[in-house]
Write an enzyme that holds these catalytic residues in place. Structure first.
Site, PDB file in Angstrom:
ATOM      1  CB  SER A 144     -73.909  -1.672 -24.124  1.00 44.27           C
ATOM      2  OG  SER A 144     -72.800   0.029 -23.663  1.00 44.27           O
TER       3      SER A 144
ATOM      4  CE1 TYR B  42     -77.277   0.464 -28.011  1.00 46.09           C
ATOM      5  CE2 TYR B  42     -76.094   1.417 -25.973  1.00 46.09           C
ATOM      6  CZ  TYR B  42     -75.758   0.075 -27.124  1.00 46.09           C
ATOM      7  OH  TYR B  42     -74.984  -0.106 -27.280  1.00 46.09           O
TER       8      TYR B  42
END
Ligand code: NAD
Length: 260
Positions: free
Chosen positions: A142, A155
């Site tokens: 990401s 995350y």
């Protein structure tokens, strides 16, 4: 281009993973899909890949929280198709909360699914790739593997962790025809992104439109969501011979986000 290859894509019952599975199948690979969801819907998704692309597609229900199920998924794919040539570690979940209120079980689940599952799958798949002298490992990281955002501590930690795992494994297998890379999308319009809107609205006291424009696309200079097809196309390219020298790379596809 990928005829006679087998791709295992974790978390491919929806979103980016499904896009990758379908893109590999379109290039002739047999694919193993994996993920959670309604059994009838998953069977429709699986059957559609076979019908649309004339390849074989199986479904593994392996839970990415469980190392033994992940290892069994790779072993089953190897038994069924004779090799696992392409592994995409893509399964992921998100939770948005200030760190001092972050539920401990959410932290544990995000680290397990978004980071440790990739370790378990890589550990199981690398011996076969070494034996064949060819392999492609792609970790869906990401933009959050490169930069942080508030309220996403687990995350961001997991995605930074997968960047480190990517580089380390790339070095270990560099002379064996195996490349290992991380694709780092910015915001892609998928169920995962849609699901985090209510929590972000709450955490930041914003409307849905404000979250989309002022939080998500605020960071993305193109002001466009990345598409699933663009990410899948990048993954297919990384499996090509032209990409054989790309390894250990942390590759943004983020509309300019990490150029800031
Ligand atoms: P998604 O919710 O559409 O897909 C997630 C997939 O993971 C689903 O198939 C789901 O069933 C599966 N999954 C979740 N928990 C699982 C478990 N315990 N065991 C097995 N499978 C499980 O989300 P997406 O947006 O397509 O996300 C895919 C990956 O892309 C994730 O790693 C995510 O972090 C990453 N990513 C997404 C974006 C984005 O904007 N959508 C941006 C950057 C990175």
């Amino acid at each position: 281009m990928l005829a006679n290859k087998t791709a295992v894509v974790t978390g491919s019952t929806s979103g980016i993973g499904l896009g990758c599975a379908r893109a590999f199948a379109a290039k002739g690979a047999n694919v193993v899909i994996n993920g959670l969801g309604d059994a009838d819907e998953i069977e429709k998704t699986r059957a559609a890949i076979e019908v649309d692309f004339g390849v074989r597609c199986t479904y593994s229900p392996a839970n990415m929280l469980k190392g033994d199920e992940i290892a069994a998924m790779i072993a089953d794919a190897d038994k069924e198709f004779g090799s696992v040539d392409i592994l995409v570690n893509n399964a992921g979940i998100q939770y948005v909360s200030p760190v001092d209120e972050f539920p401990i079980e959410k932290w544990d689940a995000i680290i397990a699914i978004n980071l440790s599952s990739a370790f378990h799958a890589i550990r199981a798949a690398v011996p076969g790739m070494k034996k064949n002298g060819w392999g492609r490992i792609i970790n869906t990281a990401s933009a959050h593997a490169l930069v942080a955002s508030p309220y996403k501590s687990a995350y961001v930690a997991a995605k930074h962790g997968i960047a480190g795992l990517t580089k380390t494994v790339a070095l270990e297998v560099a002379q064996q025809g195996i490349t290992v890379n991380a694709i780092c999308p910015g915001y892609v319009w998928t169920p995962l992104v849609e699901a985090q809107i209510p929590d972000t609205m709450k955490a930041r006291n914003m409307t849905e439109e404000q979250v989309k424009n002022d939080v998500m696309l605020a960071a993305q200079p193109t002001k466009q969501f990345v598409t699933i097809e663009q990410v899948a196309g990048y993954a297919v390219f990384l499996c090509s011979d032209d990409a054989a020298s790309i390894t250990g790379s942390i590759l943004p596809i983020d509309g300019g986000w990490t150029a800031h």
